[in-house]
Design an enzyme around this catalytic site. Sequence first.
Site, PDB file in Angstrom:
ATOM      1  N   GLU B  52       0.809  -1.220   0.000  1.00  0.00           N
ATOM      2  CA  GLU B  52       0.000   0.000   0.000  1.00  0.00           C
ATOM      3  C   GLU B  52       0.843   1.271   0.000  1.00  0.00           C
ATOM      4  O   GLU B  52       0.435   2.300  -0.524  1.00  0.00           O
ATOM      5  CB  GLU B  52      -0.947   0.021   1.205  1.00  0.00           C
ATOM      6  CG  GLU B  52      -2.083  -0.991   1.124  1.00  0.00           C
ATOM      7  CD  GLU B  52      -1.726  -2.337   1.732  1.00  0.00           C
ATOM      8  OE1 GLU B  52      -0.525  -2.578   2.021  1.00  0.00           O
ATOM      9  OE2 GLU B  52      -2.641  -3.159   1.913  1.00  0.00           O
ATOM     10  N   PHE B 114     -11.085  -7.059  14.181  1.00  0.00           N
ATOM     11  CA  PHE B 114     -10.035  -7.533  13.279  1.00  0.00           C
ATOM     12  C   PHE B 114      -9.740  -6.480  12.210  1.00  0.00           C
ATOM     13  O   PHE B 114     -10.649  -5.949  11.591  1.00  0.00           O
ATOM     14  CB  PHE B 114     -10.482  -8.846  12.615  1.00  0.00           C
ATOM     15  CG  PHE B 114      -9.483  -9.362  11.616  1.00  0.00           C
ATOM     16  CD1 PHE B 114      -8.228  -9.793  12.033  1.00  0.00           C
ATOM     17  CD2 PHE B 114      -9.785  -9.389  10.256  1.00  0.00           C
ATOM     18  CE1 PHE B 114      -7.294 -10.255  11.117  1.00  0.00           C
ATOM     19  CE2 PHE B 114      -8.845  -9.845   9.340  1.00  0.00           C
ATOM     20  CZ  PHE B 114      -7.602 -10.286   9.765  1.00  0.00           C
ATOM     21  N   GLN B 115      -8.472  -6.179  12.033  1.00  0.00           N
ATOM     22  CA  GLN B 115      -8.009  -5.169  11.072  1.00  0.00           C
ATOM     23  C   GLN B 115      -8.639  -3.789  11.302  1.00  0.00           C
ATOM     24  O   GLN B 115      -8.949  -3.072  10.365  1.00  0.00           O
ATOM     25  CB  GLN B 115      -8.204  -5.646   9.626  1.00  0.00           C
ATOM     26  CG  GLN B 115      -7.277  -6.813   9.294  1.00  0.00           C
ATOM     27  CD  GLN B 115      -7.193  -7.132   7.817  1.00  0.00           C
ATOM     28  OE1 GLN B 115      -8.128  -6.911   7.055  1.00  0.00           O
ATOM     29  NE2 GLN B 115      -6.047  -7.662   7.402  1.00  0.00           N
ATOM     30  N   LYS B 164     -17.182  -0.574   6.200  1.00  0.00           N
ATOM     31  CA  LYS B 164     -17.654  -1.544   5.211  1.00  0.00           C
ATOM     32  C   LYS B 164     -19.171  -1.519   5.070  1.00  0.00           C
ATOM     33  O   LYS B 164     -19.703  -1.594   3.962  1.00  0.00           O
ATOM     34  CB  LYS B 164     -17.181  -2.938   5.626  1.00  0.00           C
ATOM     35  CG  LYS B 164     -17.444  -3.991   4.578  1.00  0.00           C
ATOM     36  CD  LYS B 164     -16.873  -5.333   5.030  1.00  0.00           C
ATOM     37  CE  LYS B 164     -17.055  -6.372   3.944  1.00  0.00           C
ATOM     38  NZ  LYS B 164     -16.485  -7.668   4.379  1.00  0.00           N
ATOM     39  N   MET B 472      24.488   8.579   1.830  1.00  0.00           N
ATOM     40  CA  MET B 472      24.445   9.868   2.505  1.00  0.00           C
ATOM     41  C   MET B 472      24.784   9.711   3.984  1.00  0.00           C
ATOM     42  O   MET B 472      25.519  10.515   4.559  1.00  0.00           O
ATOM     43  CB  MET B 472      23.068  10.525   2.334  1.00  0.00           C
ATOM     44  CG  MET B 472      23.002  11.945   2.868  1.00  0.00           C
ATOM     45  SD  MET B 472      24.183  13.051   2.065  1.00  0.00           S
ATOM     46  CE  MET B 472      23.150  13.771   0.771  1.00  0.00           C
TER      47      MET B 472
END
Lengths: 166, 559
Positions: B52, B114-115, B164, B472
């Site tokens: 993502e 959940f999630q 949802k 760097m």
Amino acid sequence: MKHTLAILVENKPGVLTRVAGLFSRRGFNIESLAVGVTENADTSRITIVVSGDDHILEQVEKQLNKLIDVIRVSDLPVEESVNRELALIKVGVDSTTRAEVMQIVDIFRAKIVDVGIKSLIIEVTGDESKINAIDQLLRQFGIKELVRTGRIAMNRGAKSVQAEKK
Amino acid sequence: MTHTKMSGAKAVIESLYCENVDVIFGYPGGSVLPLYDELYEAKLRHVLVRHEQAAAHAADGYSRATGKVGVCLATSGPGATNLVTGIATAYMDSVPMIAITGQVPRSLIGYDAFQEANITGITLPITKHNYLVQDAKDIPHIFKEAFYIARTGRPGPVLIDIPKDVQNEVMEFEYPEEIKLRGYKPTYTGNEQQIKKAASLILKSEKPIFYVGGGIVFSNAAEELRILAESIMAPVTTTLMGMSAFPTKHPLSIGMLGMHGTRYANYAIQESDLIIAVGVRFDDRVTGKISAFAPNAKIIHIDIDPAEIGKNVRADVPIVGDAKNILKSLLKYVKMEQVKTESWTKKIAEWKKEYPLVYKKDNLLRPQYVVEQISDIVPDAIIVTEVGQNQMWAAQFFNYKNPRTFISSGGLGTMGYGFPAAMGVKIGKPESTVIDISGDGSFQMNSQELATVVQEDIPVIVAILNNGFLGMVRQWQELFFNRRFSSTCLEGSVDFVKLAQAYGALGLRATKKSEVRDVIIEAVKSGCPTVIDFVVEREENVSPMVPAGAAINEILDME
């Protein structure tokens, strides 16, 4: 230098979190906070006391104005506004001290809102220094509990803090 | 549009149509199943990334290259939190972007379902605004507002979190024509009095300098800047974010300023009597020690965000508004015959001659040479960068001509940004050659996207300046930590050619100077997603350099 800011915001969930979160992440210190709905149901007013120099105050105001839900930010100078806090103070008393406590309450034009055998609850409103003063005086009797609101403030005279400039 | 009954998920897609979105970058999951079901038949392109974070960077790159609002999509919980780095990157660089996340059903919010992650809470400090959709009927006006907020004023990312069950809820769709935001009214036109004051300072100035940044790019003001600079004959230095806002080879260009800026840009700032700062925020990488910054200069600060003015330095003439409008207005008041900058521009020309950007021209394969050859072979390429030495060399040694051709994570400095951002750039600008100038460290932070560019046929070129170091950081360790290279050596970690081939991309390698041009030409001609492994000198340093906390004219040369 302390400043009292009146912040008009959308009356929506989460707005206080946005405002408070901004203060913490930008390192501004909130000394006092009070929130309530205004004469319009869709607008809330947050009163925040913040300390800092002019540069910090300017940044606070500008950063607040960047929040989409903030409608207006006004600085209310102490000398041009009415400032009030409210405190509830539970003081331990017995038959020998009750009268003296009630005298102090009278002098401060406070109110006794609950009377028990061993305690009184005193309600006092005023500016910060008045509440500090009564707090100091009552300490000798034994303060069992003290709760204070944040400061609220309003411009004196015709000037007012409105969502839309008139 | 007539009122039509539909699901919340369909309303999201319809809203995207109304905003003319033609591509979104995303990754499915449990809480966005209804949305993905609608996407199955939607008339817009969905690019399936492999992480993502890459979706967010790709949407960001798409936006920076095209000026349109980029859109990314992820599921709840880990999907949403994986977007966070990409959202913060866009926020720091003022990139207009919409991040859509799924959320657990309303009845489960707050129960550690959940999630579940409180993504509106998490992204509060890194979004311009965000929304948790509580009711499907709010979807159209929230999308209308979100796109408006993202692209107007000082642009930035806006997140929309959609439970949802809201996606499944039936509602009546009507996209609003207008929006009402009492607390959001960006200023576009500069105050005329302030503009007049600025003009009079400009006409009095003998040593004026333009210090410009991303604001020029975002307000499409490059042309106005060039005309104004030529009218008053003032040199132009850009920040990293403003890199492509002024042509590198223009006689008035003095390149980048700040920590790895040119000597002449930093000298010019320190000696100037007037800084015309446009779309910049006086970041610490630019100003160095702030109390020693431009001691003799008055400052005109033009920015659309009032909070940037006076934040880091005092401004003598602040002007809030859109850079394009204000530069145009300024032009009315200044004429070339009135300016007196001749000896100033002469002095700067001398500095330019005396202190050019250099590197050792020997037979070794040095990273700066690679960038120069890319600039020579594909002069019209869009350059995307990772973060670190590769980013600085890309800024220093490519010849930029047009705005939006240098795309880089400036404010947040996100390693792993370049490759996924390049995917978004290529989709937004399919006719352009898009090259991610990368390091071996940064590339490995999002190399999984090789799968995406192959599957979706996005022919970007990744040019890895491979020194086997986190270069760097290694440079700082060399200079300030007695060469104790703590955890910065990556030597031998991966064969990038085989890695590219494993994903079905083209893998090329150059280990000698003589091979550089051939592999670049082959990559450009191939039209395939390509990784080029340039095995460069290991301990090359970015030069010049102003140590952190020093004044910007206290410059070290690295040789």
